[in-house]
Design a protein around this motif. Structure first.
Motif, short mmCIF file in Angstrom:
data_model
loop_
_atom_site.label_atom_id
_atom_site.label_comp_id
_atom_site.label_asym_id
_atom_site.label_seq_id
_atom_site.Cartn_x
_atom_site.Cartn_y
_atom_site.Cartn_z
N ASN A 194 -20.60 -1.91 -19.98
CA ASN A 194 -19.83 -2.40 -21.14
C ASN A 194 -20.73 -3.13 -22.13
O ASN A 194 -20.59 -2.95 -23.34
N LYS A 195 -21.65 -3.94 -21.62
CA LYS A 195 -22.57 -4.65 -22.51
C LYS A 195 -23.50 -3.68 -23.24
O LYS A 195 -23.79 -3.86 -24.42
N VAL A 196 -23.96 -2.65 -22.53
CA VAL A 196 -24.81 -1.64 -23.16
C VAL A 196 -24.03 -0.91 -24.26
O VAL A 196 -24.57 -0.60 -25.32
N THR A 197 -22.75 -0.67 -24.02
CA THR A 197 -21.91 -0.02 -25.04
C THR A 197 -21.85 -0.86 -26.30
O THR A 197 -22.02 -0.34 -27.40
N HIS A 198 -21.64 -2.16 -26.15
CA HIS A 198 -21.61 -3.06 -27.32
C HIS A 198 -22.97 -3.07 -28.01
O HIS A 198 -23.05 -3.03 -29.24
N TYR A 199 -24.02 -3.11 -27.24
CA TYR A 199 -25.37 -3.13 -27.80
C TYR A 199 -25.66 -1.83 -28.54
O TYR A 199 -26.23 -1.85 -29.64
N GLN A 200 -25.27 -0.70 -27.96
CA GLN A 200 -25.50 0.60 -28.61
C GLN A 200 -24.72 0.72 -29.92
O GLN A 200 -25.21 1.30 -30.89
N ARG A 201 -23.50 0.18 -29.95
CA ARG A 201 -22.74 0.18 -31.20
C ARG A 201 -23.47 -0.61 -32.28
O ARG A 201 -23.53 -0.18 -33.43
N TYR A 202 -24.02 -1.73 -31.90
CA TYR A 202 -24.79 -2.52 -32.85
C TYR A 202 -26.00 -1.73 -33.33
O TYR A 202 -26.30 -1.69 -34.52
N GLN A 203 -26.72 -1.10 -32.40
CA GLN A 203 -27.90 -0.31 -32.76
C GLN A 203 -27.54 0.81 -33.73
O GLN A 203 -28.26 1.07 -34.68
N LYS A 204 -26.42 1.49 -33.48
CA LYS A 204 -25.99 2.59 -34.36
C LYS A 204 -25.64 2.06 -35.74
O LYS A 204 -25.96 2.67 -36.75
N SER A 205 -24.97 0.91 -35.80
CA SER A 205 -24.62 0.35 -37.10
C SER A 205 -25.89 -0.07 -37.85
O SER A 205 -25.96 0.07 -39.07
N GLN A 206 -26.89 -0.56 -37.14
CA GLN A 206 -28.15 -0.93 -37.78
C GLN A 206 -28.89 0.31 -38.27
O GLN A 206 -29.48 0.28 -39.33
N SER A 207 -28.88 1.38 -37.49
CA SER A 207 -29.60 2.59 -37.90
C SER A 207 -28.94 3.23 -39.11
O SER A 207 -29.61 3.83 -39.94
N VAL A 208 -27.62 3.10 -39.24
CA VAL A 208 -26.93 3.61 -40.43
C VAL A 208 -27.34 2.80 -41.65
O VAL A 208 -27.57 3.33 -42.72
#
Length: 188
Positions: free
Chosen positions: A79-93
């Motif tokens: 679950n924490k990795v999911t939240h972190y990955q969402r942040y990473q995707k928003s940053q890459s956009v």
């Protein structure tokens, strides 16, 4: 008579159709999709058949020997990795304007732990638990040590995730403070 029956059927179908559309619209308004989410009691016993991983790629066979506490911790890490990955995707956009996204050493190490080392450690743990079928004292000590080392690895991964998420939150808070400071200084 056939006109009344035909009208009744049309009214029934229209009522059902509009009711279903209204039901879906209500759920969409509050942010849920009917039929997709199912309630899972957080304290219920975990079953390998029902666990699904959002981000972690783990072999379910390697999870068979884990105690429930470690399965819960793995689910929490996922679950924490999911939240972190969402942040990473928003940053890459946000940085998609011909910029290469920066990866810190902490992010690189965490990614390596999650993608490579965790599955390897779970596989080694599984093989060790299933290699020694005897009940001698030496094999019990090896199993205890394997459980301790796996727990240490899980704790380390979770701690690294917590630290990275805290850094992200601190950075965003600092950005907001800087913007607020700028706005206050130009409020003349």
């Amino acid at each position: 008579m056939s006109i009344l029956i035909g009208t009744g059927i049309v009214v029934t179908v229209a009522t059902f159709y509009l009711g279903k559309k209204g039901w879906h619209a209500l759920h969409k308004a509050v942010g849920i999709t009917p039929g997709v989410l199912t309630y899972q009691e957080s304290n219920a016993a975990l079953s390998l058949a029902t666990i699904s991983w959002q981000q972690l790629k783990l072999n379910k066979k390697h999870l068979q020997d884990l105690p429930e506490q470690q399965l819960r911790q793995l689910r929490n890490i996922d679950n924490k990795v999911t939240h972190y990955q969402r942040y990473q995707k928003s940053q890459s956009v946000q940085t998609a304007q011909n910029k290469v996204p920066e990866v810190t050493e902490q992010q690189f190490v965490l990614n390596k732990l999650l993608q490579t080392r965790l599955p390897e450690m779970l596989a080694s743990h599984h093989h060790l638990m299933n290699t020694y079928a005897s009940t001698d004292h030496a094999s019990d000590e090896k199993k205890i040590e394997a459980n301790r080392l796996l727990q240490k690895m899980l704790d380390n991964i979770e701690q690294r995730l917590d630290i990275l998420m805290a850094q992200i939150e601190a950075q965003h808070l600092q950005d907001l403070k800087a913007m607020n400071s700028y706005m206050d200084s130009h409020d003349d």
